[in-house]
Design an enzyme around this catalytic site. Structure first.
Site, PDB file in Angstrom:
ATOM      1  CG  ASP A   8      -4.520   3.620   2.156  1.00 36.08           C
ATOM      2  OD1 ASP A   8      -4.777   4.749   2.574  1.00 36.08           O
ATOM      3  OD2 ASP A   8      -3.205   2.833   1.644  1.00 36.08           O
ATOM      4  CB  CYS A  40      31.637  -3.609 -15.354  1.00 32.85           C
ATOM      5  SG  CYS A  40      33.689  -3.956 -14.922  1.00 32.85           S
ATOM      6  CD  GLU A  51     -18.647  -2.483   4.121  1.00 36.03           C
ATOM      7  OE1 GLU A  51     -17.878  -1.783   3.772  1.00 36.03           O
ATOM      8  OE2 GLU A  51     -19.859  -2.923   4.464  1.00 36.03           O
ATOM      9  CB  CYS A 102      35.284  -7.209 -13.040  1.00 35.43           C
ATOM     10  SG  CYS A 102      34.615  -5.951 -12.177  1.00 35.43           S
ATOM     11  CE1 TYR A 105     -16.509   3.675   2.492  1.00 37.00           C
ATOM     12  CE2 TYR A 105     -17.831   3.391   4.699  1.00 37.00           C
ATOM     13  CZ  TYR A 105     -16.887   4.652   3.492  1.00 37.00           C
ATOM     14  OH  TYR A 105     -15.884   5.254   4.504  1.00 37.00           O
ATOM     15  CB  CYS A 144      33.959  -1.055 -12.591  1.00 41.13           C
ATOM     16  SG  CYS A 144      33.584  -2.544 -11.736  1.00 41.13           S
ATOM     17  CB  CYS A 164      37.852  -3.747 -11.798  1.00 41.56           C
ATOM     18  SG  CYS A 164      36.850  -3.284 -13.113  1.00 41.56           S
ATOM     19  CE  LYS A 193      -4.410   0.494  10.301  1.00 45.37           C
ATOM     20  NZ  LYS A 193      -4.302   1.920  10.113  1.00 45.37           N
TER      21      LYS A 193
END
Ligand code: IVH
Length: 704
Positions: free
Chosen positions: A116, A460, A112, A465, A256, A442, A445, A348
């Site tokens: 979590d 920018c 099954e 640039c 379950y 920027c 540049c 796991k």
């Protein structure tokens, strides 16, 4: 029918519809019909308050708990599970228990999902939900009955029966967990589900991923605290003192295990895990549809391992699968080690979320000038890969999540998705963390950054640039654009750092001598590159427009512009109104195009391209790629090289006409789009009888 009988009937029907909706995910009436039943039911309760019992569906959101939850002693210890990391560990577990009891050799195994979420314990007395508790320390938990009552998937009364509706159809199992063999060989209708006087079961409360996203968006919009992941939010929601808050959270459950069973008539609980699941399901409890039973451990492991890759299909988070001996008597006799029963093991999967420290936020400048924040992290392993960087999406995201430099952050890496920062672990703050301020200029540049209406990104917009130049060139030479082969990133960087290329037009004035001076260039390589560059001059107009990298203009829009204007001079002279007159072009794209052509740096670039002879006129293909839904409902697979569209371009083209593109050919594929040098997909399409189109036929289909 007297009113009390009607009241009882309504109660049963409402419970049944809640079950159809929240457990089976398959309602049989509309919301409006449900509301009608509900209103009639509520009116009867208002007129007869003495009829209302705790199992009434109206009692799902009860009174506020004063200050803390009462303690509840569990009737049996609520055990945990030993972990196995991989198949070898699972086989070692098997060997250990086989040595204790050789009946294990003949045993079946039920597998099954290991959800979590949060373990809860549900008590039913006389078939009525009477109490619910957290796991606590396994001996004593907290009484969260009022909160659990709000979980619509938890039946308040079992079995959930149908009133005037047919139950049997709801109990057809979609899994192989469908046989109630412990009840003997009785017919479907006569099968009486034994319900003991006292029944205590265990399950996992959680929130489906989609509901989690929607809930977080809702919380953020209301200016409330958002949650990091579904598990945290399920935990937070279950521990609310006011059940009305819990009721507003999309909690659900899968059960379950039978923890405890007490029956005056001496009936026994199911003695196999597969039968337990079938019985719980038949009573109206939600059980996992992914549970399967196998004849031996190898098959169980093989099935378990398939879910590592498929885990996202479940729609909720799992951290592995649980492999259980199907024979519960044998499992019981094997006993436990500490709090871990020997009869089951948690297989796991690698964690996909970890916490680490956010060392810094760096900013990258993309081809289109978009500034993207990137997290520099203290190196951490996620699912077998060392992660040092993760995306932070955009600056709004950092602000919304209040991510600070120095924070412990939760980072997720799932499948092919680029690792990203989910958010800060606020409780781990020391106070030394620093709020982040996005750059005004920027980082490459120094020019001021700009924001486009309706977008979260900052740009920018300086065409010169340097950070953009590398990406600009990469884009210019790419297959969907000018398709210059032999010009990989390394050479692009070489050309730029040698000062030979300051914009894309400089490619066309490169000389053989210049190239031969570069490291790694000999005659042949230089000649080939020059030939490929020269060859690109004959690319059709739509390719050049794509190659310019105008913000908002991808391959499909470029094809539309080429068709509409026929030449670059005409496009350069277009007004916003001219552009908006084209179907599929909104004010944002129009403004972006006009802005691009208005910039002196770009005008200079165009002049250089024209001088170099890179000045095509309209493309050879009649392009009819305005947005439409002509391909809606169709699924395409593409193989081989198409004459004008790149892989990305054809995807964009198909999607802009409402179609879908997938990777592999199946019977469901509507068409295979075939180019030159196709792969095995072509053979598969032929074998399955999937019709095949070339690019011209695809365009025709889209235009219909
Ligand atoms: S069986 C004796 N089955 O995982 C029964 N546990 O790491 C022991 N869990 O404490 C538990 N999904 O909270 C079982 N299908 C599942 C589960 C499951 C999630 C949780 C449970 C347990 C924890 C152990």
């Amino acid at each position: 029918m007297d009113t009390f009988a009607r009241y009882q009937q309504l109660k049963q029907e409402i419970n049944f519809h809640l079950y159809r909706y929240h457990v089976l995910d398959a309602p049989v009436i509309s919301d409006a019909e449900y509301d009608k039943l509900w209103n009639e039911f509520k009116a009867l309760e208002a007129a007869h308050p003495n009829w209302v019992t705790p199992d009434s569906p109206s009692q799902r959101a009860g009174a506020v708990v004063s200050d803390k939850f009462e303690k509840v002693r569990h009737p049996r210890p609520i055990l945990s599970l030993a972990n196995a990391f991989g198949a070898a560990d699972a086989r070692a577990w098997y060997e250990r228990i086989r040595k204790i009891d050789d009946r294990v050799e003949q045993a079946k195994f039920t597998v099954e999902p290991k959800i979590d979420g949060l373990s809860v314990v549900l008590h039913y007395r006389g078939g009525v939900f009477a109490q619910g508790a957290t796991r606590g320390d396994g001996e004593i938990g907290e009484d969260i009955t009022a909160n659990l009552r709000t979980v619509r998937a938890i039946p308040l009364q079992i079995p959930v029966s149908s009133g005037q509706y047919s139950v049997s159809s709801t109990q057809k199992s979609e899994t192989n967990i469908g046989q109630l063999s412990f009840l003997g060989n009785v017919s479907e209708e006569n099968r009486q589900l034994p319900i003991p006087k006292t029944l205590v079961i265990r399950g996992e409360v959680f929130i489906n991923n989609k509901d989690f996203e929607a809930m977080n968006t809702r919380l953020a919009e209301a200016g409330e605290k958002t949650y990091l992941n579904p598990r945290n939010s399920a935990a937070g929601s279950l521990r609310q003192l006011d059940p009305a808050i819990t009721a507003s959270r999309p909690l659900t459950i899968l059960v379950y295990q039978v923890v405890y069973w007490e029956d005056e008539a001496g009936r026994q609980p199911p003695m196999a895990q597969s039968e337990t699941l079938a019985w719980l399901k038949a009573l109206g409890f939600p059980v996992s549809a992914a549970a399967r039973t196998f004849d031996n451990l190898d098959e169980a492991i093989a099935y378990t391992e398939t879910w590592d890759k498929r885990r996202d299909e479940l729609g909720y988070e799992i951290d592995g699968m649980v492999i259980k001996l199907d024979d519960l008597r044998l499992a019981d006799e094997l006993g436990f080690v500490g709090k871990d029963p020997r009869g089951a093991v948690a297989f796991k999967f690698p964690a996909r979320e970890v916490t680490t420290t956010l060392l810094n936020i760096e900013v990258e400048v993309g081809r289109t000038g978009v500034l993207t924040p990137r997290a520099a992290l203290e190196a951490v392993e996620i699912g077998g890969v060392v992660v040092r960087n993760a995306t932070l999406h955009n600056f709004d995201y950092i602000a919304e999540k209040d991510i600070r430099i120095g924070d412990r952050v939760l980072v997720k890496r799932a499948g092919e998705v680029i690792p990203y920062v989910i958010g800060p672990v606020v409780d781990a703050r020391s106070g030394a963390e620093m709020a982040y301020i996005p750059p005004q200029a920027c980082p490459a540049c120094g020019q001021p950054v700009e924001h486009f209406e309706g977008e979260v990104a900052w740009y920018c917009v300086n065409a010169a640039c340097p950070a953009q130049l590398v990406r600009n060139l990469e884009h210019y030479v790419s297959r969907g654009a000018m398709d210059i082969s032999g010009l990989g990133v390394k050479i692009v960087e070489q050309l730029i750092s040698a000062g030979l290329v300051r914009d894309v037009a400089d490619l066309y004035t490169l000389t053989r001598e210049q190239l031969l001076n570069l490291e790694g260039f000999a005659d042949k390589k230089a000649d080939n590159l020059l030939a490929a560059i020269a060859d690109s001059k004959s690319r059709p107009l739509n390719r050049l427009i794509t190659a310019l990298g105008i913000h908002g203009v991808g391959e499909v829009a470029a094809a539309d512009l080429a068709k509409h204007f026929g030449a670059l001079d005409a496009l350069a002279a277009a007004t916003p109104a001219d552009l908006e007159a084209i179907e599929g072009f909104g004010p944002n794209t129009a403004a972006s195009i006009v802005d691009w052509f208005a910039r002196p740096a770009n005008q200079n670039l165009l002049a250089k391209l024209k001088a170099a002879g890179v000045w095509p006129v309209a493309s050879q293909y009649p392009v009819t790629s305005n947005q439409s839904a002509a391909l809606a409902g169709m699924t395409f697979v593409v193989t081989g090289t198409l004459p004008t569209l790149s892989r990305e371009g054809v995807k964009e083209f198909i999607e802009s006409h409402g179609g879908k593109v997938t990777d592999s050919v199946s019977k469901k594929t509507s068409y295979l789009v075939l180019g030159e040098n196709p792969g095995s997909k072509h053979d598969k399409a032929l074998a399955l009888g999937v019709p095949v189109l070339d690019e011209a036929a695809l365009r025709k289909l889209a235009a219909e």
